[in-house]
Scaffold this active site. Sequence first.
Site, PDB file in Angstrom:
ATOM      1  N   CYS A 169       0.810  -1.219   0.000  1.00 27.20           N
ATOM      2  CA  CYS A 169       0.000   0.000   0.000  1.00 27.20           C
ATOM      3  C   CYS A 169       0.845   1.272   0.000  1.00 27.20           C
ATOM      4  O   CYS A 169       0.303   2.374  -0.104  1.00 27.20           O
ATOM      5  CB  CYS A 169      -0.945  -0.014   1.197  1.00 27.20           C
ATOM      6  N   HIS A 309      -3.004   7.724   6.045  1.00 22.71           N
ATOM      7  CA  HIS A 309      -3.198   6.414   5.432  1.00 22.71           C
ATOM      8  C   HIS A 309      -4.596   5.911   5.777  1.00 22.71           C
ATOM      9  O   HIS A 309      -5.300   5.412   4.907  1.00 22.71           O
ATOM     10  CB  HIS A 309      -2.119   5.443   5.932  1.00 22.71           C
ATOM     11  N   GLU A 320      -1.505   5.093  13.584  1.00 15.87           N
ATOM     12  CA  GLU A 320      -1.175   6.304  12.827  1.00 15.87           C
ATOM     13  C   GLU A 320      -1.449   7.554  13.669  1.00 15.87           C
ATOM     14  O   GLU A 320      -0.663   8.508  13.641  1.00 15.87           O
ATOM     15  CB  GLU A 320      -1.958   6.361  11.520  1.00 15.87           C
ATOM     16  N   LYS A 341     -10.174   7.509   2.198  1.00 17.06           N
ATOM     17  CA  LYS A 341     -10.529   6.124   1.864  1.00 17.06           C
ATOM     18  C   LYS A 341     -11.982   5.783   2.198  1.00 17.06           C
ATOM     19  O   LYS A 341     -12.491   4.769   1.729  1.00 17.06           O
ATOM     20  CB  LYS A 341      -9.568   5.161   2.556  1.00 17.06           C
ATOM     21  N   HIS A 346      -9.882   1.433  -0.282  1.00 12.63           N
ATOM     22  CA  HIS A 346      -8.418   1.353  -0.221  1.00 12.63           C
ATOM     23  C   HIS A 346      -7.904   0.827  -1.554  1.00 12.63           C
ATOM     24  O   HIS A 346      -8.062  -0.345  -1.886  1.00 12.63           O
ATOM     25  CB  HIS A 346      -7.994   0.440   0.920  1.00 12.63           C
ATOM     26  N   PHE A 405       1.685  -3.448   3.990  1.00 14.97           N
ATOM     27  CA  PHE A 405       2.061  -4.764   4.494  1.00 14.97           C
ATOM     28  C   PHE A 405       3.551  -4.991   4.236  1.00 14.97           C
ATOM     29  O   PHE A 405       4.096  -4.563   3.213  1.00 14.97           O
ATOM     30  CB  PHE A 405       1.263  -5.859   3.779  1.00 14.97           C
TER      31      PHE A 405
END
Length: 419
Positions: A169, A309, A320, A341, A346, A405
Amino acid sequence: MASNWTEKRVVVTGLGMVSPIGNSLQTSWENLLAGKCGIDKITHFDAAAFDCRIAAEVKNFDPIAAFPSPKEIRRTDRYAQFGIYAGHQALLDSGLDLEKSNRDEIGVFIGSGIGGLYTTEEQHKVFLAKGPGRLSPFMIPMLILNMASGLFSMYYKLRGPNVATCSACATSTHALGEAWRTLKMGDAKVMFAGGTEATIVPLGIGGFCAMRAMSTRNDEPEKSSRPFDVGRDGFVMGEGSGVLVLEELEHAKARGAKIYCEIVGYGNTADANHMTAPSPEGEGAARCMKMALRHSGLNPSDISYINAHGTSTPQGDICETQAIKSVFGDHAKKLAVSSTKGATGHMLGAAGAVEMAFCAKAIETGIVPPTINLDNPDPQCDLDYVPHTAREMRVSAIINNSFGFGGHNASIIAKKFVD
C-alpha cells in the site's frame, strides 16, 4: 572529473486519476468534496459466497483515448489500463508538448502492489480446463507488475529512468518519492510517477477475506469504510490509478507550466515488526514522517494538513494517530487530518498517488477533503479528522502518508510553491 552538480527543486505540474468516484481528476475531486462514496456491492463477479461482498469499483471505464489501438487494450491487464490512462490524463493536464521535449530526459515510475491479478486468475482457469498449450502468449507481459510503467514509456516514447515500485500500500508514494530523488539528482527533467491497481476479483477479495482484513458491513456499502470511527471493522477494496507529473523547476518555468505545489520532503522507513500489523504506537510511521520533515527543512508547526493512510482498520488507525501525536506534539491538535478512503476505498498500490493528487488540489484550492462516515470517533483517535464536510482553510504544507504490508512506510511533504 569534478562535478558541478547542484540539487534541483521539484514541482508538480500535472495530475491524472481513475478512481471509484470518477474517471478523471476533476470529477473525483468534486465528488470527494461533496462527500460522495464509491463503495457499493461487487458487480465484477458473483460475491455471494464471500464474507465481504462490497468494494469500490471503477465504473464505465473506457481507456481508448490513451492507447494506440483497441488491440493493445485487449493485450493489457485492467491494472495497466488504469495506469496508462491516468498517465495520459496527467500528460494532458501538464501541458507538456512531447514533440518539443527531449524524451531521453522524461522518465516513468508507475508501480503496483499486486499487478495483473485479472490475468493471473483467468489464465489459471484456462490452464486447468485446457492445459498449458492454450495459455495466452501475452499472459506473462499482462500480469507482471512493471508493465504499466513499461507500456506507458513505449506508447509515449519516454526513454528516461523507468522503474516499477512494489511495496504493497506504500507503492505509489514510494514511486513519487523516488521520482523526486531522480529529479533532484538531475537524472531527468520530467517524471511520470504513481501507481495502479485492479484486484477486485475472486482471488483478491477471497485472499483478503481470509486474513480477516476487510469490512463485512455488506448491507451498508456506503458506510462500510469508516476511518477513525469506533465502529470500523476493516478496509474496503478499491481499484484505479493516480499518476502525477513531477518536473524540475527550471524546466517547468521555461515552458510556462502551471505549478500545483513543490515537493520538498520524502520519508522511507521499515517497521521490521510484522507481516501485516504496524509497529507498536506507530514507531516506524513516526520515523518516516520525521525523515520527510528533515528533508523538507520545515518545522512541524509549518504543516497544515495530513492526508492519513487511514484505512479503517482497528489497529492501523490508532497507530497512525499515535505516530502523528509523537511527531507533532502540541501542534497535532491544530492539524487538519483526513482519510479519503471512506470515499474511494483502499486502492492499495494506487492509494498514495491518488491521495497525493488530492493533496495537490488541497494546496491549490485551499479546501481540505473530509473523512466521511466518522460518526463516533474512537476515543484513541482524538485528532481533528475533518468529519463529514470539506473545509476551507489555508493549506501551506501537507504530509501524505502511506503504510504497507511488510512494514513499508512512505511519507511525502509538499508545500505551496513560492519562486
